[in-house]
Scaffold this active site. Sequence first.
Site, mmCIF file in Angstrom:
data_model
loop_
_atom_site.group_PDB
_atom_site.id
_atom_site.type_symbol
_atom_site.label_atom_id
_atom_site.label_comp_id
_atom_site.label_asym_id
_atom_site.label_seq_id
_atom_site.Cartn_x
_atom_site.Cartn_y
_atom_site.Cartn_z
ATOM 1 C CG PHE A 126 -1.988 1.042 1.143
ATOM 2 C CD1 PHE A 126 -3.078 0.883 0.305
ATOM 3 C CD2 PHE A 126 -1.893 2.207 1.879
ATOM 4 C CE1 PHE A 126 -4.064 1.860 0.208
ATOM 5 C CE2 PHE A 126 -2.868 3.191 1.795
ATOM 6 C CZ PHE A 126 -3.957 3.017 0.957
ATOM 7 C CG ASP A 197 -0.526 -2.126 6.977
ATOM 8 O OD1 ASP A 197 -1.580 -2.436 7.561
ATOM 9 O OD2 ASP A 197 -0.409 -1.115 6.263
ATOM 10 C CE1 TYR A 222 -9.514 2.855 6.594
ATOM 11 C CE2 TYR A 222 -8.746 4.248 8.376
ATOM 12 C CZ TYR A 222 -8.554 3.685 7.131
ATOM 13 O OH TYR A 222 -7.409 3.962 6.442
ATOM 14 C CE LYS A 223 -7.854 -0.655 5.306
ATOM 15 N NZ LYS A 223 -8.410 -0.008 4.127
ATOM 16 N NE ARG A 371 -10.171 -2.485 -2.811
ATOM 17 C CZ ARG A 371 -9.662 -1.901 -1.749
ATOM 18 N NH1 ARG A 371 -8.542 -2.364 -1.215
ATOM 19 N NH2 ARG A 371 -10.251 -0.851 -1.187
#
Length: 412
Positions: A126, A197, A222-223, A371
């Site tokens: 990322f 991560d 937040y995921k 996705r």
Amino acid sequence: VATNREQCVELDRRDRLAAAREGFCLPDGIVYLDGNSLGPPPRTVAARLQDLVGREWGQDLIGSWNLHGWIDAPVRIGDKIAQLIGGVPGTVLACDSTSVNLFKLLGAALSLRTDRAVLLSERTNFPTDLYVAEGIARLLGGGRRLELVDWDEIEAAIDGDTAVVLLTHVNYRTGAMYDLAAITARAHAAGALTVWDLAHSAGAMPIDVASAGVDFAVGCGYKYLNGGPGAPAFLYVAPAHQATAHQPLQGWFGHAAPFAFETSYRPAAGIAQFLCGTAPILAMAALECGIDCALDYDLSAVREKSQNLIDLFVERLDARCGAHGLGLVTPRERDKRGSQLCLSHSEGYPVIQALVERGVIGDFRAPDIMRFGFAPLYVRYVDVWDAVEALASILDTRAWDHPRYRRRAAVT
Ligand SMILES: Cc1ncc(COP(=O)(O)O)c(C=O)c1O
């Protein structure tokens, strides 16, 4: 395995996690396959925030830092996250953003390997991870540099000059998953440290950072932790490094005695030294609601269901969308992938927009990746069925081929 919609309804009826969906607010008629980007609100969050604003902040004002435990929130919520990632109490903090935590932990890891120059990562990691690594290498100077290799070259690239191996457990664009324990062991054998991560894996599967020997880790709130947009992130520091590593963002909340207001910095003992400034208490409260939802369920069951959902999605794609030039980017093997499925398609952006208009929410990552995330606490088998039917119809009729679907929004 289902060959018609009724069988999916039956799979949902027998699903041990089915009741978990009641714990979230989701609009009727929506198939939400984007929990890998932003989880939906827990049903408890609105009342919790109301109470926090009205009673704690509103009535008890600044006294709430002591009275309602605001001051302990990063450690208390961190200990809950530790249960999800296999850390012992006192190894995790809920704080700051993932990017900021990466900066702190890369700095800490490099403080333990001053004789080595290389931060090693992989090319498709990322971007924020790579940018932060590049930034800290530049700041520290002394020949420190970020080296990037391909996904499957990482183990071979670790050598005696590697200070830190920085990897994301599950890749955001491919859904492919690294073997956390094997790579950590390989890094240690070469004398290097690891910073993992866990943004796309925490809350979606069992993780055991302690038994894998992970040195440092970060992840998003937040995921799959459903903490709300921009929720505080988390960081993990193995007990062995807490007395020796030095993190560079020295703020007053990481001081041994924040309210002694000393002129110079003395790090707190233990995990607290990895704090920096004041915690965003409203956001922390929302995050805690999300984490409490995840703590109610067995992560092995969550993992098993996510893989069943993905298998069903792939089977339905093979059956319904074979003719449309979709590329399966995510590995078919369960042990090599996370909880999302990524498809490549030259018209991926308009196809996703057409799906969203029909109530099937996935997202798009440039240049050509669609996705779909499978968060088993609220995604149902019937959602998978409906999503693939909608995708097949859009592709069969070329419904995506309309100028309104091509207009790029700021967030894709
Ligand atoms: C692997 C990974 N790391 C970090 C981030 C984001 O970091 P931050 O919360 O600092 O924006 C994301 C966002 O999607 C991500 O996928």
